[in-house]
Design an enzyme around this catalytic site. Structure first.
Site, PDB file in Angstrom:
ATOM      1  N   TYR A  22       0.693  -1.188  -0.123  1.00  0.00           N
ATOM      2  CA  TYR A  22       0.134  -0.119  -0.009  1.00  0.00           C
ATOM      3  C   TYR A  22       0.996   1.250   0.087  1.00  0.00           C
ATOM      4  O   TYR A  22       1.658   1.341   0.914  1.00  0.00           O
ATOM      5  CB  TYR A  22      -0.797  -0.035   1.341  1.00  0.00           C
ATOM      6  CG  TYR A  22      -1.879   1.354   1.582  1.00  0.00           C
ATOM      7  CD1 TYR A  22      -2.876   1.495   0.798  1.00  0.00           C
ATOM      8  CD2 TYR A  22      -1.099   2.430   2.357  1.00  0.00           C
ATOM      9  CE1 TYR A  22      -3.757   2.683   1.253  1.00  0.00           C
ATOM     10  CE2 TYR A  22      -1.862   3.488   2.641  1.00  0.00           C
ATOM     11  CZ  TYR A  22      -2.962   3.704   1.993  1.00  0.00           C
ATOM     12  OH  TYR A  22      -4.105   4.816   2.093  1.00  0.00           O
ATOM     13  N   TRP A  69       1.800   5.284  -1.943  1.00  0.00           N
ATOM     14  CA  TRP A  69       1.812   6.387  -2.911  1.00  0.00           C
ATOM     15  C   TRP A  69       2.729   6.943  -3.749  1.00  0.00           C
ATOM     16  O   TRP A  69       3.020   7.909  -3.958  1.00  0.00           O
ATOM     17  CB  TRP A  69       0.955   7.717  -2.242  1.00  0.00           C
ATOM     18  CG  TRP A  69      -0.175   7.556  -1.710  1.00  0.00           C
ATOM     19  CD1 TRP A  69      -0.834   6.797  -0.750  1.00  0.00           C
ATOM     20  CD2 TRP A  69      -1.385   8.462  -1.963  1.00  0.00           C
ATOM     21  NE1 TRP A  69      -2.007   7.118  -0.429  1.00  0.00           N
ATOM     22  CE2 TRP A  69      -2.492   8.110  -1.286  1.00  0.00           C
ATOM     23  CE3 TRP A  69      -1.552   9.791  -2.627  1.00  0.00           C
ATOM     24  CZ2 TRP A  69      -3.596   8.931  -1.166  1.00  0.00           C
ATOM     25  CZ3 TRP A  69      -2.478  10.438  -2.751  1.00  0.00           C
ATOM     26  CH2 TRP A  69      -3.621   9.893  -2.104  1.00  0.00           C
TER      27      TRP A  69
END
Length: 767
Positions: free
Chosen positions: A111, A113
């Site tokens: 997970y 960004w």
């Protein structure tokens, strides 16, 4: 000669100015009315100081493999290896664990960004490769928002209301008369968007709201959660008590007999249970303004007056994603639905409720009706997963039972963790607990451009390029443009693109043909764009430029929906537009949750005191809010100019009310120690009356830098303090905002956090 390269990041679109292989400037996107200043920091990605520049393996793991001393992670030196050896080791571990323990023992729920690019999206490509190799244990939901979508899926039938498809802000600016903002609606958080963004529009909508004279009430412990020029009334609520205020408002409406009984009968199910709770039938406590005032610290007369106004005017209730990142985080979202339903405002232009406005840049803006570009993960051969914020629970408690959305499930026995493009030692709660959990897997692989705290604690590190060093495209349902991301510079060191890394590993696993489908980088970028373009033409009769034109100009406009009123068709005819819920209606009283009987998520919206809050605090404790910073996103670009400008004395700033500071003999600019039973960190005190009494505000994202074995983090990372428990047995989201701490002046001389991190990193680099 300057070369102009269209590009995009989470902070928006821009043009990179490149001279002789070096980025010399950044120009904002011409169609962005309010570009983020953080775009000028992206040149820091080309700084080699914290980059992973070659494949490396931890010395102990290279010698002993899965039998190595796992407590050597983060302290043993790394040994450089070739790409061929590194990918052999990775493929070998995937085969070994799958063969000996089953694919569910591989946690590839990465997970992060790392890039807004839709092709080189590290976690998507990892999951695509692993699905071709037999599967993996993944995750559901996100750290940003988990409890909220879970309860909305159950009560509204889907999560559109928190994903950007509730009332658009243009219709709020045009029709609303009363706007109550629970949490925030801040351009600070609206700088960013998960898949990139073309235009930042929140500022413009807020100015339209202010110009029209809409009465705005900000319910938040932090006055700066809304720009001061909006002219809002600030209600400095105790953190984690928003549900009580919502219920008190709804209760006042019901006790006055002013609820919209017709709407409740036609459009909701279980409202009789909810109304009975508001009247006090189950517990003998009517949910009144005075009851809510005692819990929230707000004024009861003001609450009563607002309850009347919610019925008398076109009223809109918004709740930030932050509200559901707390113990019992399902309740404020559900209570907001209940309050809007009782007032009869749902489905009216400028009325009802919505979630996440300002939490990301595109929430509330016109949303894309076409197909957004994106790589497919492919079909999943196994269904093993955990809620995203339960990774420490999974690693520490293999075989233990847990619940999620009413299902009983079991944590797998995780032997291999493969993390690509993310940093759990930033975004997970209770980092000291995570550090212990991190010693349990036999092998940890980290693939990232940066030597984050997570990469430091890996067994195998693989250097990925940043978006500056490859070609890609950005776009998502909340961006009105698809945006080109051209390659600006050559890769640093031996870094490779995420696609090339996974393609090489897929080749050694025998699945590269299915992984790459015969396309190279630009073949995929062209293919993904053309999928969106063809859909727009065939399904929506919307013309987008051909790929070569798009790539040359750097952007293509997408078809969007403006002036959207959420649930308008449903309100007009609920029988013809049933919701995907247990009743086909808005659920205010749940048969499913009644049957499950969870103590922490009952059959209707309820006030349940959180595990830690000011109403149960010991003398001297403060409630810590850990919000997104101004100058970066999460832990990205932490040492870039925009981030450094937000620090003082090299540390994160802890915002305190001056009265709280005086009680602790803390002066503005002083180094302070924050601590609780979970950990401790340092920060620089910033005194401001924009913070409510009893509250401390510390931004997330400082790179975790523990000082030796002292347990003290030098950088000001709030997640050494936050509570690592699920929101409830139903939603299992993170509870980061449920956190009590103590603060005191730090009398000792403290080392510089950034210098210390760099020194610690140098100690584990190859000699």
């Amino acid at each position: 000669m300057i070369r102009r390269v269209p590009h995009c990041s989470h902070w928006g679109a821009y043009t990179l100015l490149v001279d002789q292989g070096r980025i010399v400037g950044v120009e904002p996107f011409v169609h962005d009315p309010a570009p983020s200043p953080v775009i000028h920091s992206v040149t820091e990605w080309a700084n080699p100081d914290r980059r992973i520049l070659r494949p490396m393996v931890r010395e102990g793991w290279l010698a002993a493999g899965a039998q190595s001393d796992r407590r050597g992670r983060g302290s043993e030196r790394f040994v450089p290896v070739s790409w061929d050896e590194a990918t052999d080791l990775v493929a070998g571990e995937i085969r070994r664990v799958a063969r000996d323990h089953g694919n569910e023992a591989i946690f590839a729920g990465s997970y992060g960004w790392t890039s807004c690019g839709r092709f080189h999206h590290a976690s998507t490509l990892l999951k695509r490769m692993m699905n071709l190799a037999g599967g993996y244990t993944g995750h559901v939901d996100t750290y940003s928002i988990a409890a909220g979508p879970v309860i909305l899926r159950h009560t509204l039938g889907d999560e559109r209301a928190c994903g950007g498809q509730s009332n658009t802000l243009d219709t709020i600016a045009e029709h609303s008369e009363t706007l109550v903002i629970f949490g925030a609606m801040s351009p600070r958080t609206a700088q960013s968007e998960a898949g990139g963004i073309g235009g930042h529009h929140l500022d413009g909508y807020l100015r339209a709201i202010a110009a029209r004279g809409i009465r705005v009430i900000l319910v938040s412990p932090f006055r700066d959660d809304l720009p001061d020029w909006v002219g809002a009334e600030w209600w400095p609520i105790r953190p984690n008590t928003d549900t009580a205020l919502m219920l008190g408002l709804a209760g006042e409406i019901v006790l006055a007999g002013r609820h919209d009984a017709g709407f409740l009968d036609r459009c909701t199910s279980g409202s009789d249970q909810f109304l009975a709770y508001l009247r006090g039938a189950p517990d003998g406590q009517p949910k009144t303004a005075d009851w809510a005032a005692a819990i929230t610290g707000l004024d009861g007369h003001a609450i009563r007056a607002l309850a009347r106004r919610l019925v008398d005017t076109r009223s809109m209730i918004t709740a930030s994603w932050a509200l559901q990142r707390a113990h019992h985080g399902e309740q404020p979202f559900w209570a907001a639905i209940g309050m809007a339903a009782v007032a009869g405002q749902i489905g009216l232009p400028g009325g009802g409720m919505g979630f996440g406005y300002g939490s990301l840049g595109g929430v509330g803006a016109p949303f894309v009706t076409g197909r957004s570009p994106g790589m497919s993960q492919g079909p999943r051969p196994i269904s093993s997963f955990i809620p995203v914020a339960r990774i420490s629970d999974m690693l520490l408690n293999p075989g233990e039972r847990y619940t999620y959305e009413g299902q009983d499930r079991t944590y797998p026995d995780t032997r291999l963790v493969y993390w690509a493009g993310g940093n759990p030692f930033h975004h997970h709660q209770d980092l000291n607990r995570l550090a212990e959990a991190w010693t349990r897997p036999e092998t940890i692989i980290v693939q990232d451009p940066m030597f984050t705290a997570t990469a430091r604690r890996a067994d195998i590190v693989l250097p990925a390029t940043t978006s500056l060093e490859r070609n890609d495209l950005a776009g998502n349902k909340r961006s009105d443009f698809i945006l080109a991301m051209g390659k600006a510079i050559e890769p640093l060191g031996e870094a490779r693109s995420d696609f090339d890394i996974f393609n090489a590993i897929a080749g050694k696993l025998g699945v590269s043909d299915a992984f790459n489908e015969g396309r190279d980088e630009m073949g995929w970028v062209r293919h993904l764009y053309n999928e969106s373009r063809d859909y727009a033409a065939q399904q929506l009769a919307f013309d987008m430029p051909d790929f070569d034109t798009f790539w040359a100009q750097g952007y293509a406009a997408c078809p969007v929906q403006r002036n959207h009123t959420y649930l308008a068709d449903y309100r007009n005819d609920p029988d013809s537009h049933p919701l995907n819920t247990e009743s086909g209606r808005i659920v205010l009283g749940s048969d499913t949750l009644a049957r499950l009987g969870y103590a922490d998520c009952g059959a209707h919206p309820s006030w349940i005191a959180p595990a830690e809050w000011l109403g149960g605090a010991a003398p001297g404790e403060l409630h810590l809010i850990s919000h997104q910073p101004n100058g970066r996103l999460h832990s990205q670009l932490e040492t870039a100019p925009a981030s450094l400008a937000e620090k003082r004395a090299g540390r994160e700033q802890l915002r305190l009310n001056p009265a709280d500071a005086r009680l602790r003999a803390i002066e503005d600019g002083a180094t302070v120690r924050l601590w609780n039973a979970r950990g401790a960190c340092l920060a620089t005190a910033c005194l401001t009356d924009a913070v409510a009494r009893g509250v401390a505000v510390l931004p997330t994202g400082a790179w975790f830098t523990p000082l030796g074995n002292s347990g003290l983090d030098l950088s000001g990372n709030p997640n050494v303090l936050t509570l690592d428990i699920g929101t409830s047995a139903f939603g299992q989201g993170c509870s980061a905002h449920t956190c009590l701490i103590r603060v005191e002046p730090y009398g000792s001389e403290a080392p510089d956090a950034i210098d210390t991190y760099n020194h610690q990193l140098a100690e584990i680099m190859p000699v």
